[in-house]
Motif scaffolding. Structure first.
Motif, mmCIF file in Angstrom:
data_model
loop_
_atom_site.group_PDB
_atom_site.id
_atom_site.type_symbol
_atom_site.label_atom_id
_atom_site.label_comp_id
_atom_site.label_asym_id
_atom_site.label_seq_id
_atom_site.Cartn_x
_atom_site.Cartn_y
_atom_site.Cartn_z
ATOM 1 N N CYS A 69 -16.029 23.578 -6.744
ATOM 2 C CA CYS A 69 -16.341 22.308 -7.390
ATOM 3 C C CYS A 69 -17.576 21.682 -6.745
ATOM 4 O O CYS A 69 -17.866 21.928 -5.574
ATOM 5 N N ASP A 70 -18.298 20.859 -7.522
ATOM 6 C CA ASP A 70 -19.556 20.290 -7.055
ATOM 7 C C ASP A 70 -19.374 19.222 -5.974
ATOM 8 O O ASP A 70 -20.071 19.223 -4.972
ATOM 9 N N GLN A 71 -18.467 18.300 -6.216
ATOM 10 C CA GLN A 71 -18.291 17.182 -5.288
ATOM 11 C C GLN A 71 -16.827 17.116 -4.842
ATOM 12 O O GLN A 71 -15.926 16.917 -5.663
ATOM 13 N N VAL A 72 -16.618 17.279 -3.543
ATOM 14 C CA VAL A 72 -15.267 17.266 -2.978
ATOM 15 C C VAL A 72 -15.256 16.313 -1.781
ATOM 16 O O VAL A 72 -16.175 16.334 -0.951
ATOM 17 N N PHE A 73 -14.239 15.472 -1.694
ATOM 18 C CA PHE A 73 -14.103 14.501 -0.603
ATOM 19 C C PHE A 73 -12.660 14.513 -0.098
ATOM 20 O O PHE A 73 -11.731 14.700 -0.891
ATOM 21 N N ALA A 74 -12.491 14.291 1.187
ATOM 22 C CA ALA A 74 -11.156 14.063 1.756
ATOM 23 C C ALA A 74 -11.198 12.701 2.444
ATOM 24 O O ALA A 74 -11.977 12.489 3.376
ATOM 25 N N VAL A 75 -10.390 11.766 1.946
ATOM 26 C CA VAL A 75 -10.450 10.382 2.429
ATOM 27 C C VAL A 75 -9.044 9.825 2.620
ATOM 28 O O VAL A 75 -8.055 10.389 2.135
ATOM 29 N N PRO A 107 0.833 -1.210 0.000
ATOM 30 C CA PRO A 107 0.000 0.000 0.000
ATOM 31 C C PRO A 107 0.870 1.263 0.000
ATOM 32 O O PRO A 107 2.021 1.226 0.439
ATOM 33 N N PRO A 108 0.328 2.366 -0.496
ATOM 34 C CA PRO A 108 1.079 3.623 -0.472
ATOM 35 C C PRO A 108 1.320 4.102 0.959
ATOM 36 O O PRO A 108 0.613 3.680 1.887
ATOM 37 N N PRO A 109 2.282 5.002 1.152
ATOM 38 C CA PRO A 109 2.468 5.611 2.476
ATOM 39 C C PRO A 109 1.182 6.314 2.919
ATOM 40 O O PRO A 109 0.393 6.785 2.093
ATOM 41 N N THR A 110 0.991 6.391 4.230
ATOM 42 C CA THR A 110 -0.206 7.021 4.781
ATOM 43 C C THR A 110 -0.299 8.477 4.345
ATOM 44 O O THR A 110 0.659 9.238 4.459
ATOM 45 N N CYS A 111 -1.458 8.836 3.809
ATOM 46 C CA CYS A 111 -1.672 10.224 3.394
ATOM 47 C C CYS A 111 -3.160 10.456 3.194
ATOM 48 O O CYS A 111 -3.960 9.537 3.219
ATOM 49 N N TRP A 112 -3.508 11.725 3.019
ATOM 50 C CA TRP A 112 -4.868 12.109 2.660
ATOM 51 C C TRP A 112 -5.001 12.166 1.142
ATOM 52 O O TRP A 112 -4.064 12.557 0.452
ATOM 53 N N ILE A 113 -6.171 11.792 0.668
ATOM 54 C CA ILE A 113 -6.530 11.962 -0.743
ATOM 55 C C ILE A 113 -7.714 12.921 -0.801
ATOM 56 O O ILE A 113 -8.760 12.645 -0.211
ATOM 57 N N ILE A 114 -7.526 14.043 -1.485
ATOM 58 C CA ILE A 114 -8.632 14.981 -1.701
ATOM 59 C C ILE A 114 -9.117 14.796 -3.134
ATOM 60 O O ILE A 114 -8.333 14.886 -4.077
ATOM 61 N N LEU A 115 -10.399 14.499 -3.275
ATOM 62 C CA LEU A 115 -11.000 14.254 -4.588
ATOM 63 C C LEU A 115 -11.915 15.419 -4.957
ATOM 64 O O LEU A 115 -12.654 15.915 -4.102
ATOM 65 N N ALA A 116 -11.860 15.820 -6.205
ATOM 66 C CA ALA A 116 -12.761 16.860 -6.692
ATOM 67 C C ALA A 116 -13.302 16.447 -8.051
ATOM 68 O O ALA A 116 -12.534 16.167 -8.972
ATOM 69 N N LYS A 117 -14.641 16.396 -8.157
ATOM 70 C CA LYS A 117 -15.275 16.016 -9.429
ATOM 71 C C LYS A 117 -16.193 17.142 -9.895
ATOM 72 O O LYS A 117 -17.144 17.491 -9.200
ATOM 73 N N PRO A 118 -15.920 17.683 -11.078
ATOM 74 C CA PRO A 118 -16.847 18.670 -11.639
ATOM 75 C C PRO A 118 -18.122 17.990 -12.115
ATOM 76 O O PRO A 118 -18.151 16.770 -12.302
#
Length: 289
Positions: free
Chosen positions: A273-279, A160-171
């Motif tokens: 942006c319409d849809q934004v997530f931090a996971v 698995p990748p190193p621990t980090c946050w992924i912020i997603l943005a979908k228009p």
């Protein structure tokens, strides 16, 4: 009897296209990892011999076009299952976003029905069946982190990748994967360095991982949809360590390790942006119950 299965989204840390194959598909090499943004798939056993799809999302088909329906149909036909199922899909993953939401729903259906219908199949056997449904379904059967080759059905597990946050943005746009591949020019293409990315994962080296993200489909989608390029620029401006489009888009993700920077990027994009997530990244392969 009911069973609930989690169906996580995936992102592409690296996506390369090598050539167009005689069968019309493209030969790909992709490094993918699962993230903690997931649909909820509920499977309810039916005595009657039918498949029902229920979803409150108007973009989710409730017939044979649905990949979860196709997964159930394939298992029924292959293993002469006479019972039926109602598949209730609670969508949290944006639709047509480059995050494999439909593929993950299909994979969750395969894993769940294997248990519900007592088929006794291994993950490897389910992944082979998944490859008949869609290019990302095999990876989604396993979850975790892997390199996928061929059409996407040849899966080799990675750390698995190193621990980090992924912020997603979908228009609020959809992207046709077929159209993106049709417009892809393979001549003179800059290919991402998969070997360096794999080394970064194997050594848990965050700097190496963020330095070697890459997606050869980006240029096509950014040309077709300039708003995707604008989201990329905003993410970089707000301080993401690496920014990349996932799959054929239009979702863009940024990687950060620090909570404070994650909040700054998340809050900055919410007004843009319409849809934004931090996971978080899940990254580990599923056990087979």
């Amino acid at each position: 009897m009911k069973l609930v299965v989690k169906a996580p989204a995936k992102i592409n840390l690296s996506l390369d296209v090598l050539y167009k194959r005689p069968d019309g598909y493209h030969e790909v090499e992709m490094i993918m990892t699962t993230i903690d943004l997931a649909d909820r798939v509920e499977l309810t056993l039916l005595d009657s011999d039918k498949i029902n799809i229920l979803s409150h999302n108007r973009f989710v088909p409730d017939d044979q076009r649905n990949l979860a329906y196709q997964a159930a149909q394939l298992l029924k036909e292959r293993y002469q299952v006479k019972k039926g199922v109602t598949i209730t899909i609670e969508k949290n993953i944006p639709v047509a976003a480059g995050l494999a939401g439909g593929s993950s729903d299909a994979a969750a259906t395969l894993r769940g029905l294997n248990k519900l219908w007592k088929l006794g199949l291994t993950l490897d056997e389910l992944a082979v069946i998944g490859s008949e449904i869609g290019s990302d379904v095999s990876f989604c059967v396993y979850g975790g982190t892997a390199i996928a080759k061929g059409r996407g059905e040849k899966i080799v597990e990675l750390p698995p990748p190193p621990t980090c946050w992924i912020i997603l943005a979908k228009p609020f746009i959809g992207v046709s994967t077929a159209e993106v591949y049709r417009r892809l020019d393979l001549t003179g293409m800059m290919h991402p360095n998969l070997d360096e990315m794999i080394q970064g994962l194997e050594n848990n080296n965050y700097q190496k991982v963020i330095s070697h993200v890459g997606n050869v489909l980006e240029d096509v989608t950014l040309h077709l949809h300039p708003e995707v390029a604008q989201i990329k620029d905003q993410m970089k401006r707000f301080g993401a360590d690496a920014v990349l489009m996932s799959g054929s888009g239009p979702t863009v993700f940024g990687m950060v390790q620090h909570d404070s920077r994650m909040h700054r990027i998340y809050n900055g994009l919410r007004g843009f942006c319409d849809q934004v997530f931090a996971v978080r990244i899940l990254g580990e392969r599923y056990p087979l119950d």
